[in-house]
Design a protein around this motif. Structure first.
Motif, PDB file in Angstrom:
ATOM      1  N   ALA A  63       0.776  -1.022  -0.032  1.00  0.00           N
ATOM      2  CA  ALA A  63      -0.273  -0.014   0.054  1.00  0.00           C
ATOM      3  C   ALA A  63       1.003   1.462  -0.130  1.00  0.00           C
ATOM      4  N   THR A  64       0.684   2.407  -0.965  1.00  0.00           N
ATOM      5  CA  THR A  64       0.872   2.951  -1.033  1.00  0.00           C
ATOM      6  C   THR A  64       0.576   4.701  -0.572  1.00  0.00           C
TER       7      THR A  64
ATOM      8  N   VAL B 225       4.835   7.799   6.878  1.00  0.00           N
ATOM      9  CA  VAL B 225       5.876   6.827   6.530  1.00  0.00           C
ATOM     10  C   VAL B 225       6.550   5.431   6.648  1.00  0.00           C
TER      11      VAL B 225
ATOM     12  N   TYR C   7       2.808   2.392   5.309  1.00  0.00           N
ATOM     13  CA  TYR C   7       2.841   2.474   4.365  1.00  0.00           C
ATOM     14  C   TYR C   7       4.157   1.509   4.076  1.00  0.00           C
ATOM     15  N   ASP C   8       3.986   0.726   3.024  1.00  0.00           N
ATOM     16  CA  ASP C   8       5.197  -0.009   2.213  1.00  0.00           C
ATOM     17  C   ASP C   8       5.827   1.411   1.936  1.00  0.00           C
ATOM     18  N   LEU C   9       4.886   2.114   1.046  1.00  0.00           N
ATOM     19  CA  LEU C   9       5.928   2.900  -0.065  1.00  0.00           C
ATOM     20  C   LEU C   9       5.333   4.090  -0.317  1.00  0.00           C
ATOM     21  N   VAL C  10       6.640   5.100  -1.111  1.00  0.00           N
ATOM     22  CA  VAL C  10       5.597   6.955  -0.139  1.00  0.00           C
ATOM     23  C   VAL C  10       6.313   7.026  -1.879  1.00  0.00           C
ATOM     24  N   HIS C  11       5.604   8.088  -2.738  1.00  0.00           N
ATOM     25  CA  HIS C  11       5.702   8.647  -4.069  1.00  0.00           C
ATOM     26  C   HIS C  11       4.871   9.951  -3.429  1.00  0.00           C
ATOM     27  N   SER C  12       6.337  10.726  -3.832  1.00  0.00           N
ATOM     28  CA  SER C  12       5.671  12.181  -4.210  1.00  0.00           C
ATOM     29  C   SER C  12       5.062  12.914  -5.337  1.00  0.00           C
TER      30      SER C  12
END
Lengths: 100, 127, 130
Positions: A2-3, A90, A93-98
């Motif tokens: 999940a992002t 941060v 969740y598994d992944l961070v997308h800016s």
């Protein structure tokens, strides 16, 4: 997986928020920071669209406060976080997308 | 691959390009990151969405402005073993483009598949 | 948890550098490790020691240097981005025959590989930009 999607642009100026929402996979979250915090103001053009999405929505409290919205009414399902809460998201969740 | 860059872990990297070239430096400096990153033996994908699809337009001629025509470098990605290159269908069609207008072969994906591609990564770097 | 941070904008023009600094400070205070802060694009301007903001404003470069001193942070400025924008350390000054250098305490100049390496080694990568 999940992002955590981070958006920092006002939806009144740039399309970044809708571009993020149209792609973000269900089960993730949107964190609004910097100029994007204005999207959550109740009665504004974007608040309803945000709460009907398939992501949890968070807004960075100090960025709201800086812009005069410390006490603003927000839709119930939108959660305020401070920087500690930002850090916790941060890690949760598994992944961070800016999105810029 | 040289030993210097062997860090023993392979992660899925997605580079997301959402901006047009030439109007700002993000596209060029993003490409530089992809090329450097390719030397690290990671599992690399590159995605072009929104105005990012303009980076792959054929026949760019920024030379007359004294600006670098880095679009040619996209053709070299294959030599760097960067083979997973995706473009979003809707981003092309909204801009009156099709894959025939692009200077390299790409895999086109519909918008409703982009989220799954993003979620499948370990690292997303967006420029 | 180990977190790498990317800063893509310079100080003052955009809030990105402020947001990054607050995030890094909070993460450190919560016991996380920041394995590297990588400054790219105009973000390299965060590392100029010639920055002189008005006295009643925050000093973004000094805040980074102070945080680096307190927590032994690795603040890396991308060399290619620095060369384009006139950010020079002692080695670069010598190599390119410049008459000055301008890198602040706590920052170092290195290659883009440092961004990839930090991203591979970290549990999370968080980018700030515009």
């Amino acid at each position: 997986m999940a992002t955590l999607n981070i958006v920092n642009k006002s939806p009144f100026e740039k399309h970044t928020l809708s571009q993020c929402l149209s792609r973000a996979a269900p089960g993730g979250a949107i964190l609004l920071i910097e100029d994007a915090v204005c999207a959550v103001i109740k009665g504004g053009a974007y608040a309803e669209q945000l709460v009907t999405g398939q992501q949890k929505v968070y807004v960075l409290e100090p960025d709201l406060a800086a812009r005069g919205f410390a006490d603003a009414a927000l839709p119930d399902s939108i959660n305020r976080v401070d920087y500690n809460g930002f850090v916790d998201l941060v890690t949760q969740y598994d992944l961070v997308h800016s999105w810029f | 691959m040289d030993d210097e860059n062997d860090i023993g872990v392979v992660k899925r990297f997605l580079y997301v390009n959402r901006r047009a070239p030439h109007g700002s430096i993000y596209a060029l400096e993003s490409l530089e990151t992809v090329l450097i990153g390719a030397a690290f033996d990671q599992d690399v994908s590159v995605l072009f969405v929104d105005d990012g699809v303009f980076q792959l337009k054929k026949d760019q001629q920024p030379d007359a402005l004294g600006m670098k025509n880095f679009s040619k470098t996209f053709r070299a990605l294959e030599m760097y073993d960067v083979e997973k290159i995706y473009v979003e269908d809707e981003s092309l069609s909204e801009r009156g483009l099709s894959v025939d207008d692009l200077l390299i072969d790409v895999e086109s994906l519909p918008r409703n598949k982009i989220g799954a591609l993003m979620d499948a990564q370990d690292v997303v770097l967006s420029f | 948890m180990k977190i790498a941070v990317v800063v893509n904008e310079g100080p003052y023009q955009h809030q990105a550098a402020d947001s990054a600094w607050h995030f890094v400070s909070a993460a450190l205070a919560r016991g996380h490790e920041i394995n590297r802060v990588f400054f790219y694009h105009d973000g390299v301007n965060n590392g100029s020691r010639l920055t002189t903001p008005p006295q009643d404003d925050r000093h973004i470069q000094q805040r980074w240097s102070e945080l680096a001193r307190q927590h032994n942070l690795d603040l890396v400025l991308c060399v290619a981005a620095c060369q384009r924008r006139g950010l020079v350390d002692a080695d670069e000054k010598k190599r390119h025959g410049k008459d000055a250098d301008n890198i602040a305490d706590g920052f170092r100049i290195s290659g883009l590989g440092q961004l990839i390496e930090a991203s591979v080694e970290a549990d999370r990568v968080v980018s700030f930009g515009d």
